[in-house]
Write a protein that holds these residues in place. Structure first.
Motif, PDB file in Angstrom:
ATOM      1  N   LEU A 133       0.827  -1.202   0.000  1.00 52.44           N
ATOM      2  CA  LEU A 133       0.000   0.000   0.000  1.00 52.44           C
ATOM      3  C   LEU A 133       0.867   1.260   0.000  1.00 52.44           C
ATOM      4  CD1 LEU A 133      -2.930   1.001   0.100  1.00 52.44           C
ATOM      5  CD2 LEU A 133      -2.777   0.973   2.598  1.00 52.44           C
ATOM      6  N   GLU A 134       1.953   1.238   0.772  1.00 52.72           N
ATOM      7  CA  GLU A 134       2.816   2.421   0.830  1.00 52.72           C
ATOM      8  C   GLU A 134       3.544   2.662  -0.482  1.00 52.72           C
ATOM      9  OE1 GLU A 134       6.291   4.477   3.607  1.00 52.72           O
ATOM     10  OE2 GLU A 134       5.472   2.515   4.146  1.00 52.72           O
ATOM     11  N   ARG A 135       3.971   1.595  -1.155  1.00 53.89           N
ATOM     12  CA  ARG A 135       4.665   1.774  -2.434  1.00 53.89           C
ATOM     13  C   ARG A 135       3.734   2.354  -3.491  1.00 53.89           C
ATOM     14  NH1 ARG A 135       9.731  -0.372  -2.619  1.00 53.89           N
ATOM     15  NH2 ARG A 135      10.300  -1.825  -0.957  1.00 53.89           N
ATOM     16  N   GLY A 147       2.172   6.058  -0.890  1.00 54.38           N
ATOM     17  CA  GLY A 147       3.041   6.887  -0.067  1.00 54.38           C
ATOM     18  C   GLY A 147       2.804   6.650   1.421  1.00 54.38           C
ATOM     19  N   GLY A 148       3.800   7.030   2.206  1.00 52.09           N
ATOM     20  CA  GLY A 148       3.759   6.766   3.635  1.00 52.09           C
ATOM     21  C   GLY A 148       2.656   7.496   4.388  1.00 52.09           C
ATOM     22  N   LEU A 193      -6.055  -1.979  -0.052  1.00 47.48           N
ATOM     23  CA  LEU A 193      -5.114  -2.475  -1.055  1.00 47.48           C
ATOM     24  C   LEU A 193      -5.831  -3.291  -2.125  1.00 47.48           C
ATOM     25  CD1 LEU A 193      -2.201  -2.965  -2.066  1.00 47.48           C
ATOM     26  CD2 LEU A 193      -2.117  -4.951  -0.536  1.00 47.48           C
ATOM     27  N   ALA A 194      -6.842  -4.043  -1.740  1.00 50.16           N
ATOM     28  CA  ALA A 194      -7.569  -4.863  -2.721  1.00 50.16           C
ATOM     29  C   ALA A 194      -8.156  -4.009  -3.835  1.00 50.16           C
ATOM     30  CB  ALA A 194      -8.671  -5.660  -2.012  1.00 50.16           C
ATOM     31  N   GLY A 195      -8.490  -2.773  -3.526  1.00 45.00           N
ATOM     32  CA  GLY A 195      -9.039  -1.895  -4.547  1.00 45.00           C
ATOM     33  C   GLY A 195      -8.005  -1.371  -5.521  1.00 45.00           C
ATOM     34  N   LEU A 196      -6.715  -1.546  -5.213  1.00 48.34           N
ATOM     35  CA  LEU A 196      -5.650  -1.095  -6.107  1.00 48.34           C
ATOM     36  C   LEU A 196      -5.110  -2.224  -6.977  1.00 48.34           C
ATOM     37  CD1 LEU A 196      -3.624   1.183  -3.660  1.00 48.34           C
ATOM     38  CD2 LEU A 196      -5.401   1.839  -5.284  1.00 48.34           C
ATOM     39  N   LEU A 197      -5.499  -3.453  -6.675  1.00 51.12           N
ATOM     40  CA  LEU A 197      -5.034  -4.596  -7.445  1.00 51.12           C
ATOM     41  C   LEU A 197      -5.922  -4.813  -8.659  1.00 51.12           C
ATOM     42  CD1 LEU A 197      -4.321  -7.066  -4.492  1.00 51.12           C
ATOM     43  CD2 LEU A 197      -2.717  -5.517  -5.617  1.00 51.12           C
ATOM     44  N   ASP A 238      -3.183   6.457  -6.053  1.00 51.36           N
ATOM     45  CA  ASP A 238      -2.307   5.412  -6.605  1.00 51.36           C
ATOM     46  C   ASP A 238      -1.272   6.018  -7.546  1.00 51.36           C
ATOM     47  OD1 ASP A 238      -1.122   3.120  -7.474  1.00 51.36           O
ATOM     48  OD2 ASP A 238      -2.914   2.256  -8.395  1.00 51.36           O
ATOM     49  N   ARG A 239      -0.003   5.931  -7.159  1.00 56.04           N
ATOM     50  CA  ARG A 239       1.080   6.515  -7.958  1.00 56.04           C
ATOM     51  C   ARG A 239       1.450   5.655  -9.154  1.00 56.04           C
ATOM     52  NH1 ARG A 239       5.209   7.947  -3.076  1.00 56.04           N
ATOM     53  NH2 ARG A 239       5.261   5.675  -3.009  1.00 56.04           N
ATOM     54  N   THR A 240       0.964   4.412  -9.195  1.00 51.55           N
ATOM     55  CA  THR A 240       1.276   3.526 -10.312  1.00 51.55           C
ATOM     56  C   THR A 240       0.215   3.556 -11.396  1.00 51.55           C
ATOM     57  OG1 THR A 240       0.164   1.593  -9.328  1.00 51.55           O
ATOM     58  CG2 THR A 240       2.466   1.984  -8.723  1.00 51.55           C
ATOM     59  N   ASP A 241      -0.878   4.307 -11.164  1.00 49.20           N
ATOM     60  CA  ASP A 241      -1.967   4.386 -12.140  1.00 49.20           C
ATOM     61  C   ASP A 241      -1.544   5.344 -13.258  1.00 49.20           C
ATOM     62  OD1 ASP A 241      -4.311   4.604 -13.579  1.00 49.20           O
ATOM     63  OD2 ASP A 241      -5.586   4.773 -11.816  1.00 49.20           O
ATOM     64  N   PRO A 242      -1.492   4.857 -14.503  1.00 48.22           N
ATOM     65  CA  PRO A 242      -1.057   5.735 -15.604  1.00 48.22           C
ATOM     66  C   PRO A 242      -2.078   6.778 -16.006  1.00 48.22           C
ATOM     67  CG  PRO A 242      -1.765   3.609 -16.475  1.00 48.22           C
ATOM     68  CD  PRO A 242      -1.818   3.493 -14.961  1.00 48.22           C
ATOM     69  N   ARG A 243      -3.320   6.657 -15.548  1.00 49.44           N
ATOM     70  CA  ARG A 243      -4.339   7.616 -15.951  1.00 49.44           C
ATOM     71  C   ARG A 243      -4.077   8.967 -15.301  1.00 49.44           C
ATOM     72  NH1 ARG A 243      -9.420   4.234 -14.014  1.00 49.44           N
ATOM     73  NH2 ARG A 243      -7.915   4.011 -12.314  1.00 49.44           N
TER      74      ARG A 243
END
Length: 215
Positions: A95-97, A100-101, A155-159, A209-214
């Protein structure tokens, strides 16, 4: 001809917190290791006093809500080798990655506080109504499990859809099984409530989410 795509190299160490990659989780885990060592080697009578002072029971929440909510989250029920310790490391690191913290800390804190209040307020009301004895106001309650359950739900919502659903089904099944055994119904309901809080946070954590390209 374009060059062949490089195959992603597995990096299993990213599952665990590091000072640079997941500083909040790493620092929190270090604190939990320290308190677990104290719990293992300190005098049992002293530990009983510390646990009672850190308990988020109704009496303590009425007297000093903020200090006791903080203190209760510094202990791991069952020790550092409990299943929740491993889930804590894996879930909060992931979740932190992604968020963020500070935001991971916020998710954990929301679950810890809200689930605690949701389970202890009914106890206080039941005592006032004469449905429970006064001793219920001093029920021992401490640990990280509510915050962990909320973080897992978030976290499940980011997977991706299927991994996220499978994670919820597996964890939710464990929580329901615990509830059916009636070992500690109040805490078990709190865990389910914590998981629901994490799911309710999906719209917000997806924006983080920092990994989301949108955009």
């Amino acid at each position: 001809m374009p060059p062949p795509a490089r195959r992603a190299v597995p990096r299993p160490w990213l599952l665990l917190p590091t000072p640079g990659g997941a500083p909040f989780t790493f620092g929190y885990a270090a604190a939990l290791v320290m308190t677990s060592l104290v719990a293992r080697y300190a005098d049992p009578a002293l530990m009983g006093t510390l646990y009672q002072a850190s308990s988020t029971d109704v009496a303590h929440l009425l007297q000093a809500p903020v200090p006791v909510l903080i203190a209760s989250a510094l202990w791991v029920a069952g020790g550092v080798l409990s299943p929740y310790s491993l889930v804590f490391l894996l879930v909060l690191t992931a979740l932190e990655r992604r968020t963020g913290g500070p935001r991971t800390a916020a998710v954990f804190l929301v679950g810890h506080v809200c689930a605690t209040l949701a389970t202890e307020i009914p106890v206080g009301l039941a005592v006032l109504a004469g449905l429970l004895p006064d001793s219920s106001l001093h029920r021992l309650d401490y640990g990280i499990s509510f915050g962990v359950a909320t973080s897992l739900g978030a976290l499940a919502g980011l997977l991706r859809p299927w991994p996220g659903r499978l994670l919820l089904i597996a964890f939710g099944g464990v929580l329901l099984q615990d509830l059916l055994t009636l070992t500690d119904p109040l805490s078990d309901w709190g865990h389910l409530f914590s998981l629901a809080i994490g799911i309710a946070l999906w719209p917000r954590v997806r924006r983080w989410d920092r990994t989301d390209p949108r955009p």
